[in-house]
Design an enzyme around this catalytic site. Structure first.
Site, PDB file in Angstrom:
ATOM      1  N   ARG A 184       5.206  -9.002   5.700  1.00  0.00           N
ATOM      2  CA  ARG A 184       5.730  -8.316   4.257  1.00  0.00           C
ATOM      3  C   ARG A 184       5.383  -9.655   3.294  1.00  0.00           C
ATOM      4  O   ARG A 184       5.737 -10.597   3.324  1.00  0.00           O
ATOM      5  CB  ARG A 184       7.100  -7.913   4.295  1.00  0.00           C
ATOM      6  CG  ARG A 184       7.172  -6.651   5.030  1.00  0.00           C
ATOM      7  CD  ARG A 184       6.578  -5.454   4.408  1.00  0.00           C
ATOM      8  NE  ARG A 184       6.919  -4.161   5.217  1.00  0.00           N
ATOM      9  CZ  ARG A 184       6.077  -3.783   6.028  1.00  0.00           C
ATOM     10  NH1 ARG A 184       5.163  -4.344   6.487  1.00  0.00           N
ATOM     11  NH2 ARG A 184       6.576  -2.698   6.821  1.00  0.00           N
ATOM     12  N   GLU A 213       2.672  -5.713  -4.311  1.00  0.00           N
ATOM     13  CA  GLU A 213       1.512  -5.041  -3.511  1.00  0.00           C
ATOM     14  C   GLU A 213       1.284  -3.789  -3.821  1.00  0.00           C
ATOM     15  O   GLU A 213       2.357  -2.937  -4.168  1.00  0.00           O
ATOM     16  CB  GLU A 213       2.094  -4.961  -1.860  1.00  0.00           C
ATOM     17  CG  GLU A 213       0.917  -4.592  -0.688  1.00  0.00           C
ATOM     18  CD  GLU A 213       1.336  -4.763   0.667  1.00  0.00           C
ATOM     19  OE1 GLU A 213       1.172  -4.010   1.278  1.00  0.00           O
ATOM     20  OE2 GLU A 213       1.574  -6.094   0.935  1.00  0.00           O
ATOM     21  N   HIS A 232      -3.432  -4.937   3.260  1.00  0.00           N
ATOM     22  CA  HIS A 232      -2.253  -4.429   4.183  1.00  0.00           C
ATOM     23  C   HIS A 232      -3.067  -3.640   5.174  1.00  0.00           C
ATOM     24  O   HIS A 232      -2.988  -2.459   5.543  1.00  0.00           O
ATOM     25  CB  HIS A 232      -1.404  -3.662   3.573  1.00  0.00           C
ATOM     26  CG  HIS A 232      -0.003  -3.585   4.395  1.00  0.00           C
ATOM     27  ND1 HIS A 232       1.186  -3.826   3.830  1.00  0.00           N
ATOM     28  CD2 HIS A 232       0.198  -3.640   5.711  1.00  0.00           C
ATOM     29  CE1 HIS A 232       2.183  -3.723   4.693  1.00  0.00           C
ATOM     30  NE2 HIS A 232       1.402  -3.474   5.728  1.00  0.00           N
TER      31      HIS A 232
HETATM   32  C1  DGY Z   1       4.166  -1.567   9.419  1.00  0.00           C
HETATM   33  O1  DGY Z   1       4.299  -0.995  10.624  1.00  0.00           O
HETATM   34  O2  DGY Z   1       5.413  -2.139   9.367  1.00  0.00           O
HETATM   35  C2  DGY Z   1       2.937  -2.191   8.816  1.00  0.00           C
HETATM   36  O3  DGY Z   1       3.145  -2.960   7.941  1.00  0.00           O
HETATM   37  C3  DGY Z   1       1.920  -0.976   8.859  1.00  0.00           C
HETATM   38  O4  DGY Z   1       1.170  -1.214   9.710  1.00  0.00           O
END
Ligand code: DGY
Length: 267
Positions: A184, A213, A232
């Protein structure tokens, strides 16, 4: 979706809510203690996306170390000149030392890929694995930053991991090192990262996640040549997104039926 905030304010408006089913593994957008307090089940989609996300992490690592972004921009901009021994020279991935911050399912899947590249793998997290991993050694965060040629951030976002990588950590890295974040955006302090990239503190960064984001096109990181950003895409393959959607649906149906979720965060 991971972009939906499930907090007190939302739960207040949904007094009959029984289950929250997230189509992602990370659940940092969901106030888990508020759900727990109200007896709301929470599901997510681990496992089905592990290998696909690790593929992206490894691809991003290579793209960052070997300067794919700058190369592609040169080609598109007509700046591909004569072959030159020192043009866009990067850092080797094979045979180097990889440091993985957060050795959960995805971190371990990245480590498995590193074996094929004859890399030495270090990892850090709160505690070493109970069953020692043959492919990786547990070290402190300080040691990992100091020794690694490439650092991959794969830890979940929590109150403790917010800005886990900031000025002190970037300063501790080798000036030839790369930093890759697939978790993240908030795990990495963007102002500190921009300074580290433009002052030569580290070699390059590869980000599949940013803070904020989506990252606005006028954010300084977007135009920093040694910062390679993908939007992402970690789990973004047809097969994996279908598997995530199906698991999220099964979690939801189980929750509505009052059954235990297949992949629960709160059962
Ligand atoms: C998640 O699954 O947390 C990712 O960031 C999305 O693929």
């Amino acid at each position: 979706m991971l972009t939906d905030r499930v907090d007190e304010a939302l739960l207040e408006c949904a007094p009959r809510l029984k289950v929250v089913s997230q189509m992602a593994v990370g659940v940092d957008n969901i106030d888990l203690s508020a759900c727990r307090k109200r007896g709301i089940k929470v599901g997510h989609t681990p496992d089905v996306l592990t290998e696909t996300t690790a593929d992206l992490a490894f691809g991003l690592l290579i793209a960052t170390a070997r300067r794919f972004g700058e190369g592609a921009r040169d080609v598109a901009g007509g700046r591909w000149g004569d072959w030159d021994p020192s043009y866009l020279i990067g850092q080797d991935v094979h045979g180097s030392t990889l440091g993985i911050v957060g050795f959960g399912r995805i971190g371990r899947a990245v480590a498995r890929r590193a074996v094929g590249f004859r890399m030495s793998v270090l990892y850090t997290q709160r505690r070493p694995l109970e069953q020692p991993d043959q492919t990786a050694s547990f070290v402190s965060m300080d040691e990992l930053l100091e020794r690694s040629d490439h650092v991959v951030v794969a830890a979940p976002l929590t109150v403790e991991t917010h800005h886990l990588i900031s000025t002190d950590q970037l300063q501790a890295m080798k000036s030839t090192a790369t930093l890759v974040n697939i978790s993240r955006g908030q795990l990495v302090d963007p102002v500190a990262l921009h300074h580290a990239l433009t002052s030569g503190m580290i070699f390059a960064a590869g980000l599949d996640v940013t803070d904020p984001e989506p990252i606005p096109p006028n954010d300084p990181l977007v135009t920093t040549p040694n910062c390679f950003i993908t939007p992402h895409l970690g789990s973004s393959t047809i097969r994996t997104r279908e598997a995530m959607a199906e698991l999220a649906a099964r979690n939801l149906v189980a929750g509505l039926r009052g059954e235990t979720l297949e992949a629960p965060v709160i059962a």
